[in-house]
Design an enzyme around this catalytic site. Structure first.
Site: not given
Ligand code: MG
Ligand code: ZN
Length: 381
Positions: A106, A319
């Site tokens: 992240s 993602h």
């Protein structure tokens, strides 16, 4: 004759499956089965009103951490077939590979969207050589726009940190908290109070924020009386969706109310942080409830955009997480039967949904970094 017999047999086979007991697909794992108790209505917004302006004055960016297309479709199924995010008129795909890895974390994923360049996993607002990069939030701030962030994680966590801080490692939370004092962000709401108040260096950043002119509070019930606001809703991360109630939609409303006072416009990032944690835990109910929670926050933004007409709304992810696949379900009953393939992130492309002036630029398949470029162009930064 054989053919005549076969057709009813085939029909019987399919009807047995379609009306079958969904529980039989569960494999005894409750965390891969979900049944909704209720659906919320997805209201039709006036798309023409939302897209009225020739240029976007405001950008509201939603990041569902770990939210791939399976997560979105699971939530859509759980809500009886409709979501606000899938009602946005324009959509595309973002390629999430990082500068160092096929599968991003992240930090690199957030930085790519925030700063427009691929970097290594765990980086926060710095490039491959750890050199700080300017984020879209900082660019907006420099041009006189108001800026804000809302997250259900700690506000120092990788995704929000990427828009605000510059650090070689996402785990340096107390250093990342210091970076909040170096900017003029107008409002931030999330967890993470301890990174500001219970620090190794003994500094109390809550006092320092107050000295800088911030109204510092720990509840969304406190009425806002200043132009700059820091709301810490938890000492660490906020609890998961079912316990924190409507924290995210309420926080999104508070941020929009404050930021929209600026005639120059604003940039707001809203993160559904914990979709990702449901993925890491292979916990389907958490994945679904966190995605629905962010969808309700999106409804708040759409309500504003419809009246405003100059607001570009983008919904995407950094993602996918969990390698989620949907094996069975019922749109009518809000049932999802799924299976996770990993406890980690995957490399699959993630959806981008957009509406408002400039939203058509978000169609197609592109790198995650291009979301930064498109927002920059849309705001004329
Ligand atoms: Mg995050
Ligand atoms: Zn993750």
């Amino acid at each position: 004759m054989m053919k005549l017999l076969l057709i009813p047999l085939i029909l019987l086979y399919f009807s047995a499956f379609s009306q079958g007991d969904y529980k039989s697909f569960v494999n005894d794992k409750d965390n891969e089965y979900y049944q909704s108790q209720s659906f919320y209505p997805v209201k039709d917004f006036n798309i023409e009103a939302i897209c009225k302006g020739t240029k976007a004055k405001n950008v509201i960016l939603f990041i569902g951490d770990g939210m791939g297309t399976s997560q979105v479709y699971a939530a859509l199924t759980a809500n009886g077939g409709s979501l606000y995010m899938t009602s946005l008129k324009f959509s595309g795909f973002s390629k999430t590979n990082s500068g160092s890895d096929y599968v991003t974390d992240s930090g690199a994923g957030g930085t790519a969207i925030a700063c427009g360049k691929k970097t290594y996993n765990y980086a926060i607002g710095v490039d491959m050589d750890t050199v700080p990069m300017v984020s879209i939030l900082e660019l907006a701030e420099k041009k006189g726009l108001s800026t804000g962030m809302v997250a259900t994680a700690a506000i120092t966590h990788a995704t929000p940190a990427s828009f605000m801080a510059h650090n070689r490692d996402r785990n340096n939370y107390e250093e990342i908290a210091l970076d909040f004092l170096k900017t003029d962000i107008d409002i931030f709401i999330g967890g993470g109070r301890d990174h500001f108040a219970s620090r190794k260096d003994k500094r109390n950043l809550l006092d320092e924020l107050a000295k800088k002119g911030y109204q510092v509070c720990d509840s969304l019930n406190t009425s806002i009386s200043k132009d700059k606001v820091a709301v810490f809703t938890a000492s660490g991360h906020n609890p998961e969706a079912k316990y924190r109630k409507n924290m995210l939609p309420i926080a999104t409303q508070k941020a929009i109310d404050l930021l929209s006072k600026n005639k120059n416009g604003f940039f707001l990032m809203v993160e559904g942080s914990q979709i990702d944690w449901g993925g890491h835990d292979n916990d389907l109910p958490q994945v679904i409830e966190e995605t629905l929670d962010m969808d309700k926050a999106l409804a708040v933004a759409l309500e504003f955009a419809e009246k405003n007409g100059e607001t570009l709304i983008i919904v995407t992810a950094d993602h996918e997480c969990g390698g989620l696949s949907l094996k069975n379900g019922s749109l009518e009953k809000g049932i999802v039967v799924a299976e996770f393939s990993t406890l980690d992130h995957t490399s699959v492309m993630v959806p981008v949904f957009a509406i408002g002036p400039g939203a058509e630029k978000f169609t197609g398949v592109y790198e995650n970094t291009s979301i930064f470029d498109k927002m920059k162009v849309a705001l004329g930064l």
